[in-house]
Write a protein that holds these residues in place. Structure first.
Motif, PDB file in Angstrom:
ATOM      1  N   PHE A   2      20.707 -27.926  18.631  1.00  0.00           N
ATOM      2  CA  PHE A   2      21.822 -27.092  17.630  1.00  0.00           C
ATOM      3  C   PHE A   2      21.236 -27.106  16.174  1.00  0.00           C
ATOM      4  O   PHE A   2      21.348 -26.049  15.507  1.00  0.00           O
ATOM      5  N   CYS A   3      20.302 -28.211  15.725  1.00  0.00           N
ATOM      6  CA  CYS A   3      19.955 -27.999  14.380  1.00  0.00           C
ATOM      7  C   CYS A   3      18.957 -26.877  14.158  1.00  0.00           C
ATOM      8  O   CYS A   3      18.939 -26.131  12.858  1.00  0.00           O
ATOM      9  N   ARG A   4      18.236 -26.544  15.034  1.00  0.00           N
ATOM     10  CA  ARG A   4      17.202 -25.622  14.887  1.00  0.00           C
ATOM     11  C   ARG A   4      17.840 -24.045  14.799  1.00  0.00           C
ATOM     12  O   ARG A   4      17.388 -23.147  14.390  1.00  0.00           O
ATOM     13  N   ARG A   5      19.115 -24.043  15.193  1.00  0.00           N
ATOM     14  CA  ARG A   5      19.843 -22.838  15.087  1.00  0.00           C
ATOM     15  C   ARG A   5      20.771 -22.778  13.692  1.00  0.00           C
ATOM     16  O   ARG A   5      21.349 -21.760  13.525  1.00  0.00           O
ATOM     17  N   ARG A   6      20.395 -23.588  12.871  1.00  0.00           N
ATOM     18  CA  ARG A   6      21.189 -23.571  11.417  1.00  0.00           C
ATOM     19  C   ARG A   6      20.461 -22.461  10.544  1.00  0.00           C
ATOM     20  O   ARG A   6      19.207 -22.281  10.751  1.00  0.00           O
ATOM     21  N   LEU A   7      21.234 -21.960   9.935  1.00  0.00           N
ATOM     22  CA  LEU A   7      20.920 -20.740   9.050  1.00  0.00           C
ATOM     23  C   LEU A   7      19.535 -21.128   8.183  1.00  0.00           C
ATOM     24  O   LEU A   7      18.347 -20.286   7.999  1.00  0.00           O
ATOM     25  N   ALA A   8      19.649 -22.001   7.385  1.00  0.00           N
ATOM     26  CA  ALA A   8      18.299 -22.470   6.513  1.00  0.00           C
ATOM     27  C   ALA A   8      17.255 -22.718   7.597  1.00  0.00           C
ATOM     28  O   ALA A   8      16.093 -22.546   7.126  1.00  0.00           O
ATOM     29  N   THR A   9      17.343 -23.546   8.954  1.00  0.00           N
ATOM     30  CA  THR A   9      15.978 -23.637   9.776  1.00  0.00           C
ATOM     31  C   THR A   9      15.560 -22.291  10.102  1.00  0.00           C
ATOM     32  O   THR A   9      14.374 -22.101  10.431  1.00  0.00           O
TER      33      THR A   9
END
Length: 121
Positions: A53-60
Protein backbone atom coordinates in the motif's frame (compact mmCIF):
# COMPACT_ATOMS: atom_id res chain seq x y z
CA UNK A 1 -6.17 -8.25 7.69
CA UNK A 2 -6.37 -9.24 4.03
CA UNK A 3 -4.34 -12.45 4.43
CA UNK A 4 -6.73 -13.48 7.24
CA UNK A 5 -9.70 -12.84 4.96
CA UNK A 6 -8.06 -14.90 2.21
CA UNK A 7 -7.45 -17.75 4.65
CA UNK A 8 -11.14 -17.78 5.60
CA UNK A 9 -12.23 -17.68 1.96
CA UNK A 10 -9.88 -20.55 1.07
CA UNK A 11 -11.42 -22.70 3.82
CA UNK A 12 -14.85 -22.38 2.23
CA UNK A 13 -16.17 -24.79 -0.38
CA UNK A 14 -14.72 -23.84 -3.81
CA UNK A 15 -18.16 -24.21 -5.39
CA UNK A 16 -19.82 -21.86 -2.92
CA UNK A 17 -21.24 -18.88 -4.84
CA UNK A 18 -20.61 -16.52 -1.96
CA UNK A 19 -16.92 -17.52 -1.91
CA UNK A 20 -16.56 -17.06 -5.68
CA UNK A 21 -18.29 -13.67 -5.55
CA UNK A 22 -16.21 -12.42 -2.60
CA UNK A 23 -12.93 -13.53 -4.19
CA UNK A 24 -13.85 -11.75 -7.42
CA UNK A 25 -14.75 -8.57 -5.54
CA UNK A 26 -11.59 -8.71 -3.43
CA UNK A 27 -9.33 -9.24 -6.44
CA UNK A 28 -11.04 -6.45 -8.37
CA UNK A 29 -10.78 -4.00 -5.47
CA UNK A 30 -7.11 -4.74 -4.81
CA UNK A 31 -6.29 -4.52 -8.52
CA UNK A 32 -8.02 -1.14 -8.85
CA UNK A 33 -6.10 0.07 -5.81
CA UNK A 34 -2.89 -0.97 -7.55
CA UNK A 35 -1.83 -3.31 -4.76
CA UNK A 36 -1.78 -6.47 -6.90
CA UNK A 37 -0.61 -6.73 -10.51
CA UNK A 38 -3.31 -9.04 -11.91
CA UNK A 39 -6.77 -10.30 -10.99
CA UNK A 40 -5.92 -13.91 -11.74
CA UNK A 41 -5.25 -15.60 -8.42
CA UNK A 42 -6.20 -15.34 -4.77
CA UNK A 43 -2.65 -16.36 -3.86
CA UNK A 44 -1.49 -12.84 -4.76
CA UNK A 45 -3.58 -11.56 -1.86
CA UNK A 46 -1.69 -13.71 0.63
CA UNK A 47 1.52 -11.83 -0.10
CA UNK A 48 0.11 -8.34 0.42
CA UNK A 49 2.01 -6.33 2.99
CA UNK A 50 1.82 -2.80 4.33
CA UNK A 51 4.58 -1.82 1.92
CA UNK A 52 2.31 -2.84 -0.97
CA UNK A 53 0.00 0.00 0.00
CA UNK A 54 2.86 2.39 0.77
CA UNK A 55 4.19 1.97 -2.78
CA UNK A 56 0.96 3.55 -4.05
CA UNK A 57 1.34 6.75 -2.03
CA UNK A 58 1.64 9.86 -4.19
CA UNK A 59 5.13 10.79 -3.02
CA UNK A 60 6.38 7.26 -3.67
CA UNK A 61 4.79 7.18 -7.14
CA UNK A 62 6.54 10.41 -8.19
CA UNK A 63 10.06 9.00 -7.83
CA UNK A 64 9.76 6.21 -10.47
CA UNK A 65 7.92 8.66 -12.74
CA UNK A 66 11.05 10.89 -12.58
CA UNK A 67 9.22 13.88 -11.10
CA UNK A 68 11.75 13.85 -8.25
CA UNK A 69 15.04 12.12 -7.55
CA UNK A 70 14.33 11.42 -3.89
CA UNK A 71 11.27 10.85 -1.74
CA UNK A 72 11.93 13.95 0.36
CA UNK A 73 12.01 16.11 -2.76
CA UNK A 74 8.72 14.57 -3.96
CA UNK A 75 7.09 15.32 -0.61
CA UNK A 76 8.23 18.94 -0.86
CA UNK A 77 6.80 19.35 -4.37
CA UNK A 78 3.46 17.90 -3.26
CA UNK A 79 3.21 19.99 -0.09
CA UNK A 80 4.02 23.16 -2.06
CA UNK A 81 1.19 22.40 -4.50
CA UNK A 82 3.18 21.65 -7.67
CA UNK A 83 1.57 18.27 -8.43
CA UNK A 84 -1.79 17.56 -10.02
CA UNK A 85 -3.54 14.17 -10.13
CA UNK A 86 -6.20 14.30 -12.80
CA UNK A 87 -7.91 17.69 -12.47
CA UNK A 88 -7.11 18.16 -8.76
CA UNK A 89 -4.08 19.76 -7.14
CA UNK A 90 -3.05 17.69 -4.14
CA UNK A 91 -1.01 18.68 -1.11
CA UNK A 92 -1.13 15.37 0.75
CA UNK A 93 1.96 13.20 0.08
CA UNK A 94 0.17 10.18 1.60
CA UNK A 95 -2.64 10.30 -0.99
CA UNK A 96 -3.30 6.79 -2.35
CA UNK A 97 -2.93 6.73 -6.15
CA UNK A 98 -5.21 4.11 -7.70
CA UNK A 99 -4.90 2.77 -11.23
CA UNK A 100 -7.65 5.16 -12.39
CA UNK A 101 -5.73 8.14 -10.99
CA UNK A 102 -2.32 7.51 -12.52
CA UNK A 103 -2.56 10.73 -14.55
CA UNK A 104 0.05 12.62 -12.51
CA UNK A 105 1.34 15.91 -13.95
CA UNK A 106 2.83 19.21 -12.93
CA UNK A 107 0.44 22.02 -12.09
CA UNK A 108 0.13 24.36 -15.10
CA UNK A 109 1.25 27.41 -13.09
CA UNK A 110 4.14 25.59 -11.43
CA UNK A 111 7.56 27.25 -11.69
CA UNK A 112 9.11 23.80 -11.61
CA UNK A 113 7.15 22.81 -14.72
CA UNK A 114 8.46 25.90 -16.53
CA UNK A 115 12.01 25.09 -15.45
CA UNK A 116 11.68 21.47 -16.62
CA UNK A 117 10.35 22.64 -20.00
CA UNK A 118 13.21 25.15 -20.37
CA UNK A 119 15.88 22.57 -19.67
CA UNK A 120 14.25 20.09 -22.08
CA UNK A 121 14.53 22.55 -24.99
Amino acid sequence: MIPKMVKILKQMDPKDLFRVDMIDKLLEKLYKCGVISTRQSITLCERITVSSFCRRRLATVLVPLKFAEHLKEAVTYIEQGHIRVGPETLTDPAFHVTRNMEDVTWLDLSKIKRKVLQTAV
